[in-house]
Design an enzyme around this catalytic site. Structure first.
Site, PDB file in Angstrom:
ATOM      1  N   ARG A   1     -10.978   0.222  14.366  1.00  0.00           N
ATOM      2  CA  ARG A   1     -11.065   0.879  13.340  1.00  0.00           C
ATOM      3  C   ARG A   1     -11.992   0.504  12.333  1.00  0.00           C
ATOM      4  O   ARG A   1     -13.119   0.609  12.592  1.00  0.00           O
ATOM      5  CB  ARG A   1      -9.595   0.992  12.597  1.00  0.00           C
ATOM      6  CG  ARG A   1      -8.458   1.337  13.517  1.00  0.00           C
ATOM      7  CD  ARG A   1      -7.256   1.625  12.956  1.00  0.00           C
ATOM      8  NE  ARG A   1      -6.523   0.737  12.154  1.00  0.00           N
ATOM      9  CZ  ARG A   1      -5.507   0.702  11.397  1.00  0.00           C
ATOM     10  NH1 ARG A   1      -4.513   1.446  12.027  1.00  0.00           N
ATOM     11  NH2 ARG A   1      -5.016  -0.277  10.751  1.00  0.00           N
TER      12      ARG A   1
ATOM     13  N   LYS B   1       0.683  -1.214  -0.041  1.00  0.00           N
ATOM     14  CA  LYS B   1       0.075  -0.082   0.005  1.00  0.00           C
ATOM     15  C   LYS B   1       0.833   1.383   0.208  1.00  0.00           C
ATOM     16  O   LYS B   1       2.086   1.065   0.411  1.00  0.00           O
ATOM     17  CB  LYS B   1      -0.827  -0.038   1.243  1.00  0.00           C
ATOM     18  CG  LYS B   1      -0.148  -0.073   2.492  1.00  0.00           C
ATOM     19  CD  LYS B   1      -1.052  -0.206   3.855  1.00  0.00           C
ATOM     20  CE  LYS B   1      -0.389  -0.126   5.220  1.00  0.00           C
ATOM     21  NZ  LYS B   1      -1.216  -0.455   6.188  1.00  0.00           N
TER      22      LYS B   1
ATOM     23  N   TYR C   1      16.045  29.739   8.545  1.00  0.00           N
ATOM     24  CA  TYR C   1      15.115  30.772   8.933  1.00  0.00           C
ATOM     25  C   TYR C   1      15.005  30.578  10.486  1.00  0.00           C
ATOM     26  O   TYR C   1      15.421  29.710  11.121  1.00  0.00           O
ATOM     27  CB  TYR C   1      13.569  30.122   8.719  1.00  0.00           C
ATOM     28  CG  TYR C   1      13.143  30.234   7.074  1.00  0.00           C
ATOM     29  CD1 TYR C   1      13.205  31.569   6.420  1.00  0.00           C
ATOM     30  CD2 TYR C   1      12.831  28.998   6.440  1.00  0.00           C
ATOM     31  CE1 TYR C   1      12.808  31.457   5.195  1.00  0.00           C
ATOM     32  CE2 TYR C   1      12.536  29.104   5.111  1.00  0.00           C
ATOM     33  CZ  TYR C   1      12.698  30.387   4.530  1.00  0.00           C
ATOM     34  OH  TYR C   1      12.373  30.267   3.209  1.00  0.00           O
TER      35      TYR C   1
ATOM     36  N   MET D   1      11.648  24.147   3.007  1.00  0.00           N
ATOM     37  CA  MET D   1      10.811  23.347   1.983  1.00  0.00           C
ATOM     38  C   MET D   1      11.563  22.597   1.032  1.00  0.00           C
ATOM     39  O   MET D   1      11.339  21.366   0.685  1.00  0.00           O
ATOM     40  CB  MET D   1       9.793  24.409   1.102  1.00  0.00           C
ATOM     41  CG  MET D   1       8.656  23.243   0.360  1.00  0.00           C
ATOM     42  SD  MET D   1       7.905  24.623  -0.551  1.00  0.00           S
ATOM     43  CE  MET D   1       6.734  25.226   0.445  1.00  0.00           C
TER      44      MET D   1
HETATM   45  C1  LIG Z   1      -0.230  -1.600   6.733  1.00  0.00           C
HETATM   46  C2  LIG Z   1      -0.912  -2.911   7.325  1.00  0.00           C
HETATM   47  C3  LIG Z   1       0.016  -4.221   7.306  1.00  0.00           C
HETATM   48  C4  LIG Z   1       1.535  -4.046   7.302  1.00  0.00           C
HETATM   49  O1  LIG Z   1       1.819  -3.661   8.716  1.00  0.00           O
HETATM   50  P1  LIG Z   1       3.459  -3.689   8.818  1.00  0.00           P
HETATM   51  O2  LIG Z   1       3.709  -3.285  10.495  1.00  0.00           O
HETATM   52  O3  LIG Z   1       4.045  -2.758   7.886  1.00  0.00           O
HETATM   53  O4  LIG Z   1       3.932  -5.018   8.570  1.00  0.00           O
HETATM   54  C5  LIG Z   1      -0.759  -5.412   7.900  1.00  0.00           C
HETATM   55  N1  LIG Z   1      -2.063  -5.312   7.728  1.00  0.00           N
HETATM   56  C6  LIG Z   1      -2.860  -4.189   7.730  1.00  0.00           C
HETATM   57  C7  LIG Z   1      -4.410  -4.322   7.943  1.00  0.00           C
HETATM   58  C8  LIG Z   1      -2.156  -2.935   7.323  1.00  0.00           C
HETATM   59  O5  LIG Z   1      -3.182  -1.908   7.244  1.00  0.00           O
END
Ligand SMILES: *Cc1c(COP(=O)(O)O)cnc(C)c1O
Length: 381
Positions: free
Chosen positions: A133, A35, A263, A311
């Site tokens: 969640r 992802k 800055y 930036m």
């Molecule tokens: C992002 C995610 C993972 C991966 O988690 P890591 O800690 O990066 O291994 C696994 N399962 C779900 C549902 C996630 O959202």
């Protein structure tokens, strides 16, 4: 040759991490979580490499990410688990993307889309086991499983998996979630469902909580060679960090004692000395919160960042060392080369290594080192 700004991703490290994790974890299946553009590393090259190294599933948050993998020619199984309320599951079903479902509403959406297409959707239920969640809420498990069993009998879908996600709040909390998850697995069997993919652990639990391994683990951060733990680093876990963020010195300047830098003049030179300007800033994902707290590697030495990270650029104090315009600067990489780690940056910025790599910006080109290809530039000291 180092670019002005670049993130070099070592695909050999990713392949080695997959092979190592498969060996130590030992589950029948391993999902590579790609992802968010593979945590900033590039979804397609990482997906191809992880599959070639032995991962047999890919995981993404949303359907759009999964469709991009399909468009890139990936035909391995993919699971997507976070959906727009108005999602059209049709595109996902026709591209053989497994749908992670968290509610009766999503289950009906999947069944409707399958009916419209005249196809069978492959779905996996995400069960709520503590994180609060998404995930099907425990009081709804029985009803949702019964509804799904009906859709299965009608040929609209097949429930291929059950999964959940852990809080990592404490070993006791995670063990509690494992127990809740197992209750859900039993209830699904009672409803006549026969999922063969049962998965709960991401990298942390895959490594430390064998009871959470079941038939598959979902590996994100470990794939990229980073540790999810405070008390063990990549090397301790047998992992190799895959991303090196680097650039070239864009300007050098000698300043007198008392000169202010960047800055707000957060830093003033304590004595006469040399400064190097590095052309990466918070637009590139270099966290402004790390101003004055992080360090970089130039010519085999580690030097502190001074003053505010801006930036597009930040300043490094190199003291009496001679640094030239065009010299390579490594912000982070594999600490075995002497470079700071993504975790060092996370500590400096008050965040986690996940955020450091994932936020590397669009202006930073990614380049890839293929498995077996040697590093082209010396970052070791
Ligand atoms: C992002 C995610 C993972 C991966 O988690 P890591 O800690 O990066 O291994 C696994 N399962 C779900 C549902 C996630 O959202």
């Amino acid at each position: 040759m180092t670019g002005f700004r670049e993130a070099v991703v070592d695909l050999g490290a990713i392949a080695a991490n997959v092979a190592h994790l498969r060996t130590v974890i030992g589950t029948p299946h391993l999902m590579a979580v790609v992802k968010a553009n593979a945590y900033g590393h590039g979804a397609l090259p990482v997906a191809r490499t992880a599959l070639a190294a032995g991962a047999d599933w890919l995981g993404v948050a949303d359907v759009e990410e999964a469709l991009q993998l399909r468009a890139g020619g990936i035909d391995a199984p993919i699971l997507a688990w976070l959906h727009d309320p108005d999602v059209d599951f049709g595109a996902a079903i026709s591209q053989d993307i497994d749908l992670g479902l968290s509610s009766a509403r999503q289950l009906r959406q999947a069944a409707d889309a399958a009916a419209t297409l005249g196809r069978t959707a492959s779905v996996q239920f995400k069960l709520e086991t503590g994180l609060n969640r998404n995930g099907v809420h425990e009081p709804d498990w029985a009803d949702v499983f019964a509804l799904a069993a009906g859709f299965e009998r009608a040929g609209l879908l097949r429930v291929r998996g059950l999964f959940s996600h852990l809080s990592n709040a404490s070993p006791a909390d995670d063990t509690d979630a494992v127990g809740r998850f197992e209750r859900g697995v039993r209830l699904a069997a009672d409803a006549g469902l026969t999922p063969n993919l049962i998965h709960l652990a991401s990298t942390a639990a895959a490594l430390r909580l064998p009871a959470a391994r079941f038939s598959m683990v979902r590996i994100g951060i470990g794939l990229y060679g980073l540790s999810p733990f405070d008390d063990q680093d990549s090397h301790d876990l047998g992992l190799v960090p895959a991303m090196t963020l680097r650039g070239r010195v864009a300007a050098v300047r000698r300043v007198a004692a008392g000169a202010g830098v960047s800055y707000d003049y957060l830093w003033r030179a304590p004595e006469d000395g040399n400064l190097a300007l590095v052309p990466l800033g918070y637009a590139d994902g270099v966290p402004r919160q790390a101003s004055g707290a992080a360090a970089v590697r130039i010519g085999g030495r580690t030097h502190p960042i001074v003053g505010r990270i801006a930036m597009d650029q930040f300043v490094v104090s190199v003291g009496q060392v001679d640094v030239a315009v065009g010299d390579e600067v490594v912000l982070f990489g594999d600490p075995a080369t002497g470079a700071p780690s993504a975790t060092d940056w996370a500590d400096a910025a008050g965040t986690i290594n996940y955020e450091i790599v994932t936020r590397i910006g669009h202006r930073v080109p990614r380049s890839y080192r293929q498995p077996g290809e040697a590093a082209q530039s010396g970052t070791e000291g």
